[in-house]
Enzyme design. Sequence first.
Site, PDB file in Angstrom:
ATOM      1  N   ARG A  10       3.861  -7.765  -7.328  1.00  0.00           N
ATOM      2  CA  ARG A  10       3.479  -9.163  -7.508  1.00  0.00           C
ATOM      3  C   ARG A  10       2.343  -9.519  -6.537  1.00  0.00           C
ATOM      4  O   ARG A  10       2.041 -10.690  -6.317  1.00  0.00           O
ATOM      5  CB  ARG A  10       4.692 -10.074  -7.305  1.00  0.00           C
ATOM      6  CG  ARG A  10       5.834  -9.725  -8.262  1.00  0.00           C
ATOM      7  CD  ARG A  10       7.002 -10.691  -8.196  1.00  0.00           C
ATOM      8  NE  ARG A  10       8.172 -10.150  -8.883  1.00  0.00           N
ATOM      9  CZ  ARG A  10       8.357 -10.157 -10.188  1.00  0.00           C
ATOM     10  NH1 ARG A  10       7.432 -10.697 -10.970  1.00  0.00           N
ATOM     11  NH2 ARG A  10       9.442  -9.643 -10.734  1.00  0.00           N
ATOM     12  N   LYS A  14      -3.151  -5.695  -4.728  1.00  0.00           N
ATOM     13  CA  LYS A  14      -2.858  -4.340  -5.209  1.00  0.00           C
ATOM     14  C   LYS A  14      -3.336  -4.149  -6.648  1.00  0.00           C
ATOM     15  O   LYS A  14      -3.801  -3.068  -7.015  1.00  0.00           O
ATOM     16  CB  LYS A  14      -1.357  -4.053  -5.101  1.00  0.00           C
ATOM     17  CG  LYS A  14      -0.867  -3.828  -3.673  1.00  0.00           C
ATOM     18  CD  LYS A  14       0.587  -3.367  -3.663  1.00  0.00           C
ATOM     19  CE  LYS A  14       1.054  -3.029  -2.253  1.00  0.00           C
ATOM     20  NZ  LYS A  14       2.450  -2.502  -2.251  1.00  0.00           N
ATOM     21  N   ASP A  73       5.568   3.882  -4.093  1.00  0.00           N
ATOM     22  CA  ASP A  73       6.437   3.681  -2.937  1.00  0.00           C
ATOM     23  C   ASP A  73       5.802   4.439  -1.787  1.00  0.00           C
ATOM     24  O   ASP A  73       5.269   5.542  -1.975  1.00  0.00           O
ATOM     25  CB  ASP A  73       7.857   4.196  -3.211  1.00  0.00           C
ATOM     26  CG  ASP A  73       8.836   3.722  -2.142  1.00  0.00           C
ATOM     27  OD1 ASP A  73       8.756   2.541  -1.746  1.00  0.00           O
ATOM     28  OD2 ASP A  73       9.669   4.527  -1.688  1.00  0.00           O
ATOM     29  N   PHE A 156      -1.161  -4.236   7.113  1.00  0.00           N
ATOM     30  CA  PHE A 156       0.206  -4.730   7.235  1.00  0.00           C
ATOM     31  C   PHE A 156       1.092  -3.568   7.655  1.00  0.00           C
ATOM     32  O   PHE A 156       0.626  -2.426   7.805  1.00  0.00           O
ATOM     33  CB  PHE A 156       0.695  -5.331   5.908  1.00  0.00           C
ATOM     34  CG  PHE A 156       0.645  -4.361   4.751  1.00  0.00           C
ATOM     35  CD1 PHE A 156       1.753  -3.599   4.417  1.00  0.00           C
ATOM     36  CD2 PHE A 156      -0.512  -4.205   3.999  1.00  0.00           C
ATOM     37  CE1 PHE A 156       1.716  -2.697   3.358  1.00  0.00           C
ATOM     38  CE2 PHE A 156      -0.563  -3.319   2.940  1.00  0.00           C
ATOM     39  CZ  PHE A 156       0.551  -2.560   2.624  1.00  0.00           C
TER      40      PHE A 156
END
Length: 206
Positions: A10, A14, A73, A156
Site C-alpha cells: 500500500r 514502492k 519480503d 527506513f
Amino acid sequence: MSQRLILATRNAHKVTELRAILAEAGVTLDLVGADAYPDVPDVRETGVTFAENALLKARTLAAATGAPAVADDSGLCVDVLGGAPGIFSARWAGTHGDDAANLALLLAQLSDIEAPHRAAHFACAAALALPDGTEHVAEGTLRGVLRHAPAGDGGFGYDPILQPDGPAELVAGRTCAELTPEEKNAISHRGRAFRALAPVIRDLLG
C-alpha cells in the site's frame, strides 16, 4: 487495455519504483498497489524464509483478485548473529514496524562487536504468482558493514546503520540512509530482486 499486475503493497513509492524497473525491462503493464483492492486483507507472514513470505503474499493476492500479483519480503541478516534478525527484522524488538526500537536493540546486541566482525547484508525475495498457479521467485542482496551509530535521515528500517559495499565513488563511506533515493535504488537488494524478476514478468505477461 494492458494487463493488470498487482504489487502487494500500500506504499505508493514502492509502486512507482517497480513501475520504473518494469519500464527499463520493456514491460508495459497496468501496475497498481494493493490499495486498489481495499477488501483484500493483508497477509500474515507465516513463512520461515523471505521467499516463502513473498510467495504467500503474491499467491493470496492473485487468488483473491484473479490477476497476476507480485510481492516481496526483505530484511537484514547479520553474519555474527547467524543471519538474524532475518525474517524477524521488522519485529526484532517485539512490535512490528517500530524502526527505532528495532535499531536500538540491534545496536545494543552488537555493542561489543568490533568492525572486522560487523559484516551484514540486506536480503530480498521478490515473487510473482499467476492465477493459474504459475510462480517464480528472484532474490537480491546488498552486502555491507554495520556502523556503531545511525547516520543519515533517508530510507527506513536499518538503513541508517548499514554502510553498503560498492564503488567508492558511489558509496563514499555512507550508510544507505545517507544515499539519495536514486543512488540507493541503483544498488538496493529490493531493486536487484525485482530487476531479476522483470524479464520473467515480461516473458509470461508480455
